[in-house]
Every structure is written in structure tokens, then in C-alpha cells.
Scaffold this active site. Structure first.
Site, PDB file in Angstrom:
ATOM      1  N   TYR A 159      44.576  47.220  33.600  1.00 40.81           N
ATOM      2  CA  TYR A 159      44.782  45.832  34.142  1.00 40.81           C
ATOM      3  C   TYR A 159      46.210  45.936  34.717  1.00 40.81           C
ATOM      4  O   TYR A 159      46.581  45.264  35.918  1.00 40.81           O
ATOM      5  CB  TYR A 159      44.691  44.889  33.095  1.00 40.81           C
ATOM      6  CG  TYR A 159      44.553  43.557  33.828  1.00 40.81           C
ATOM      7  CD1 TYR A 159      43.224  43.218  34.591  1.00 40.81           C
ATOM      8  CD2 TYR A 159      45.201  42.323  33.600  1.00 40.81           C
ATOM      9  CE1 TYR A 159      42.970  41.922  35.111  1.00 40.81           C
ATOM     10  CE2 TYR A 159      45.141  41.139  33.968  1.00 40.81           C
ATOM     11  CZ  TYR A 159      43.836  40.853  34.665  1.00 40.81           C
ATOM     12  OH  TYR A 159      43.629  39.452  35.211  1.00 40.81           O
ATOM     13  N   LYS A 166      49.582  37.756  35.779  1.00 38.71           N
ATOM     14  CA  LYS A 166      48.975  36.575  35.037  1.00 38.71           C
ATOM     15  C   LYS A 166      49.981  36.046  34.021  1.00 38.71           C
ATOM     16  O   LYS A 166      49.849  34.886  33.589  1.00 38.71           O
ATOM     17  CB  LYS A 166      47.694  37.229  34.294  1.00 38.71           C
ATOM     18  CG  LYS A 166      46.487  37.458  35.294  1.00 38.71           C
ATOM     19  CD  LYS A 166      46.099  36.363  36.105  1.00 38.71           C
ATOM     20  CE  LYS A 166      44.834  36.720  36.852  1.00 38.71           C
ATOM     21  NZ  LYS A 166      44.346  35.864  37.681  1.00 38.71           N
TER      22      LYS A 166
HETATM   23  P1  NDP Z   1      36.289  36.879  43.122  1.00 38.87           P
HETATM   24  O1  NDP Z   1      36.293  38.217  43.416  1.00 38.87           O
HETATM   25  O2  NDP Z   1      34.938  36.294  43.292  1.00 38.87           O
HETATM   26  O3  NDP Z   1      37.133  35.903  43.641  1.00 38.87           O
HETATM   27  C1  NDP Z   1      38.477  36.189  43.959  1.00 38.87           C
HETATM   28  C2  NDP Z   1      38.888  35.547  45.060  1.00 38.87           C
HETATM   29  O4  NDP Z   1      40.254  35.482  45.470  1.00 38.87           O
HETATM   30  C3  NDP Z   1      37.963  35.798  46.175  1.00 38.87           C
HETATM   31  O5  NDP Z   1      37.434  34.699  46.716  1.00 38.87           O
HETATM   32  C4  NDP Z   1      38.987  36.313  47.276  1.00 38.87           C
HETATM   33  O6  NDP Z   1      38.616  36.406  48.570  1.00 38.87           O
HETATM   34  C5  NDP Z   1      39.961  35.655  47.117  1.00 38.87           C
HETATM   35  N1  NDP Z   1      41.362  36.098  47.557  1.00 38.87           N
HETATM   36  C6  NDP Z   1      41.937  37.363  47.527  1.00 38.87           C
HETATM   37  N2  NDP Z   1      42.960  37.135  48.477  1.00 38.87           N
HETATM   38  C7  NDP Z   1      43.163  36.082  48.871  1.00 38.87           C
HETATM   39  C8  NDP Z   1      43.913  35.282  49.792  1.00 38.87           C
HETATM   40  N3  NDP Z   1      44.864  36.214  50.204  1.00 38.87           N
HETATM   41  N4  NDP Z   1      44.067  34.098  50.200  1.00 38.87           N
HETATM   42  C9  NDP Z   1      43.034  33.418  49.499  1.00 38.87           C
HETATM   43  N5  NDP Z   1      41.980  34.150  48.603  1.00 38.87           N
HETATM   44  C10 NDP Z   1      42.133  35.192  48.290  1.00 38.87           C
HETATM   45  O7  NDP Z   1      36.589  37.039  41.754  1.00 38.87           O
HETATM   46  P2  NDP Z   1      36.746  36.387  40.257  1.00 38.87           P
HETATM   47  O8  NDP Z   1      35.980  35.338  40.271  1.00 38.87           O
HETATM   48  O9  NDP Z   1      36.567  37.360  39.070  1.00 38.87           O
HETATM   49  O10 NDP Z   1      38.205  36.079  40.325  1.00 38.87           O
HETATM   50  C11 NDP Z   1      38.763  34.776  40.319  1.00 38.87           C
HETATM   51  C12 NDP Z   1      39.822  34.424  39.461  1.00 38.87           C
HETATM   52  O11 NDP Z   1      39.381  34.569  37.992  1.00 38.87           O
HETATM   53  C13 NDP Z   1      40.995  35.445  39.810  1.00 38.87           C
HETATM   54  O12 NDP Z   1      42.135  34.827  39.397  1.00 38.87           O
HETATM   55  C14 NDP Z   1      40.726  36.346  38.675  1.00 38.87           C
HETATM   56  O13 NDP Z   1      41.862  37.085  38.170  1.00 38.87           O
HETATM   57  C15 NDP Z   1      40.240  35.465  37.299  1.00 38.87           C
HETATM   58  N6  NDP Z   1      39.627  36.145  36.222  1.00 38.87           N
HETATM   59  C16 NDP Z   1      38.751  36.997  36.440  1.00 38.87           C
HETATM   60  C17 NDP Z   1      38.040  37.459  35.315  1.00 38.87           C
HETATM   61  C18 NDP Z   1      36.909  38.255  35.568  1.00 38.87           C
HETATM   62  O14 NDP Z   1      36.755  39.346  34.686  1.00 38.87           O
HETATM   63  N7  NDP Z   1      36.168  38.110  36.453  1.00 38.87           N
HETATM   64  C19 NDP Z   1      38.648  37.312  33.906  1.00 38.87           C
HETATM   65  C20 NDP Z   1      39.700  36.216  34.002  1.00 38.87           C
HETATM   66  C21 NDP Z   1      40.055  35.778  34.938  1.00 38.87           C
HETATM   67  P3  NDP Z   1      37.626  37.663  49.304  1.00 38.87           P
HETATM   68  O15 NDP Z   1      36.707  38.065  48.170  1.00 38.87           O
HETATM   69  O16 NDP Z   1      37.130  36.929  50.306  1.00 38.87           O
HETATM   70  O17 NDP Z   1      38.802  38.816  49.748  1.00 38.87           O
END
Ligand code: NDP
Length: 260
Positions: A159, A166
Site C-alpha cells: 500500500y 490516507k
Molecule cells: P475507482 O478506481 O473506482 O475510483 C477512483 C476514482 O478516482 C476514479 O473515478 C478515478 O477516475 C478518480 N481519479 C483518479 N485521479 C483523478 C483526478 N486527477 N481527478 C479526479 N478524479 C480522479 O476505485 P475505488 O472506488 O476503489 O476508490 C474510491 C476511493 O475509495 C479512493 O479514495 C480509494 O482509495 C478508497 N478506498 C478503496 C478501497 C478498495 O479496496 N477499493 C478500500 C478503502 C478505500 P478514473 O478511473 O477515471 O481515472
């Protein structure tokens, strides 16, 4: 009191596809009656826009806007539109993160300065920017919610830099809660979700092993779903959570309490 978000304006960031946690949140906010504004990360060919537009159409968002959090002008444009069309913001969902794939595997000490800055800028500083821009628009009792992970407090394999991002995000939640609470009762909280298979998590080395580990060890013997995270977000966004601010709430099947 029932969970009712009718008449609330909710801006949801971070929907990439139907696995995104933000998609789970958007669905639950919609079900509770919220009026949605959706932002998407634009790309040159407009593919993300088309995909996110099609996915979210059933939720009838009243705003659908491009927003790359590395582009200050685009962020300002989003809030100008919010000011002119919604006049006030009740719910802000920050659900995005990014780190270079090379920095999400192997030795942490190999993290580059550029990779460090990128992860912090997109995953952490963006929450502060969003809150600064939203501040004049927040309604009385508005709610800000961001997403974090256990890697903020424990050295979870691979990570790496995202753990630092985070940890700083969780500290930002406390400072923002302290700043935004007094005047208008604005609450700022983080949900610490257990590992879920998404586009972003697939970049983290060994994520499937981590998911299997949680399935074996968590008190609930399973991982959580996007919908469960969405339900918690809807609760935190609602007056039912009016006394909760500055917190990190774990939605992880209880994994974080185990000694494993
Ligand atoms: P996703 O990939 O579905 O979502 C991440 C999002 O961040 C995407 O929509 C991505 O856009 C967007 N993003 C990246 N760079 C930019 C930028 N410069 N400007 C605007 N948007 C941006 O993954 P998750 O749903 O897993 O992630 C959502 C949140 O949840 C994150 O903060 C993640 O760290 C957190 N999280 C996730 C966990 C997991 O196991 N999945 C566990 C705990 C927390 P695009 O894909 O179009 O590049």
C-alpha cells in the site's frame, strides 16, 4: 427519524465504473432522495464521460461535470456551476485517489519524489481544495465524506505511498472538521472501507490476497460491498449523524479489531 435526503444537493466525485465505491454511494444517496451532481475525470477521447454518463443516467443527476482535481480551473468551474444552479451544497463526497502503479508494489523506500507528490496531490490535497471551494456554498448541517483505508495506520504490504496519503487525509478530516463545524455545523468524516475489487484497488500489488485474508479473518468472515459503504455514507450525510464529526468510521466487516 427515518433516513431522508429529499431536497439535499449532493456532489459525488470518483465514479469510474459500476465497481466504483462512489457508484455505490451515489445509488444509496439517490435512493434516500438526494439530488445528485456527478463529476467525472475527463480524457481526450471522452470515453470516461460517455461511460459515466450512461451508468449514472438512471439516477437523473441534475449536474454532470468534468473535474480533474489536478486542474484548479476545472475545479473552480464546477463550483461556479454549483453556485449558479444549486445555490447551496448539502453533501460532498470525495471518493478518489491515485498513485503510480510502480509505487504500489515492493519496497516503500523506492518511492520517487514525483510519485510522492502525485499521490498526495490527487488523493489528499484534493479534499482540502474541494472544501475551500465549497465553503461559501455549504448549507447549515452540511456533510463532507471521504474514503480511507487501514493502510493509513498499519504497514499494509504494497500500500506504501497510499498509506501516507490516507494518513494525511485522515488528519485533514480532523482539521477540516475543526474549521467547518463552528459556523454552520458542517461535519467532515471519513469511511475506512475494507478491501473491495475496483479499478483503483487493482493497482495495489497483492490485493486479491488481501481480500482473501479478510474473508478468513474478519469477524464477519467476508469483505464489504460498495452498497454497504454507500449505506454508511447516506447515514453520515443525514441528520441521523448530526453529532458525528472528525471521525474515521470503519466499514470493514470488523477486520480492524482483529490482532491478525
Ligand atoms: P475507482 O478506481 O473506482 O475510483 C477512483 C476514482 O478516482 C476514479 O473515478 C478515478 O477516475 C478518480 N481519479 C483518479 N485521479 C483523478 C483526478 N486527477 N481527478 C479526479 N478524479 C480522479 O476505485 P475505488 O472506488 O476503489 O476508490 C474510491 C476511493 O475509495 C479512493 O479514495 C480509494 O482509495 C478508497 N478506498 C478503496 C478501497 C478498495 O479496496 N477499493 C478500500 C478503502 C478505500 P478514473 O478511473 O477515471 O481515472
Amino acid at each position: 427519524m427515518l433516513l431522508d435526503l429529499n431536497g439535499k444537493n449532493a456532489l459525488v466525485t470518483g465514479i469510474a465504473n459500476n465497481r466504483s465505491i462512489a457508484w455505490g454511494i451515489a445509488q444509496q444517496l439517490h435512493q434516500a432522495g438526494a439530488n445528485l451532481g456527478i463529476t467525472y475525470l475527463p480524457d481526450e477521447k471522452g470515453r470516461f464521460e460517455a461511460k459515466v454518463r450512461e451508468l449514472t443516467a438512471p439516477l437523473s443527476p441534475s449536474l454532470f461535470l468534468p473535474m480533474d482535481v489536478q486542474d484548479p480551473a476545472q475545479m473552480e468551474a464546477v463550483f461556479q456551476t454549483l453556485a449558479s444552479q444549486w445555490h447551496q451544497l448539502d453533501i460532498l463526497i470525495h471518493c478518489l485517489a491515485f498513485a503510480n502503479k510502480a509505487d504500489l508494489v515492493g519496497d516503500f523506500s523506492n518511492t520517487t519524489a514525483e510519485g510522492f507528490r502525485t499521490a498526495m496531490d490527487i488523493s489528499t490535497y484534493s479534499l482540502t481544495s474541494l472544501c475551500r471551494l465549497a465553503k461559501p456554498l455549504f448549507s447549515e448541517g452540511a456533510s463532507v465524506i471521504t474514503l480511507t483505508y487501514l493502510g493509513a495506520e498499519r504497514a499494509v504490504p504494497n500500500y506504501n505511498i497510499m498509506g501516507l496519503a490516507k494518513a494525511a487525509l485522515e488528519a485533514s478530516v480532523r482539521y477540516l472538521a475543526a474549521e467547518l463545524g463552528p459556523e454552520k455545523q458542517v461535519r467532515v468524516n471519513a469511511i475506512s472501507a475494507g478491501p473491495i475489487r475496483t479499478l483503483a484497488s487493482s493497482a495495489v500489488g497483492g490485493i486479491l490476497q488481501m481480500i482473501h485474508h479478510v474473508e478468513e479473518k474478519a469477524p464477519l468472515r467476508r469483505t464489504v460491498t460498495q452498497q454497504e459503504v454507500g449505506n454508511t455514507a447516506a447515514f453520515l450525510a443525514s441528520p441521523l449523524a448530526s453529532g458525528i464529526s472528525g471521525q474515521v468510521l470503519y466499514v470493514d466487516g470488523g477486520y480492524c479489531i482483529t490482532g491478525l
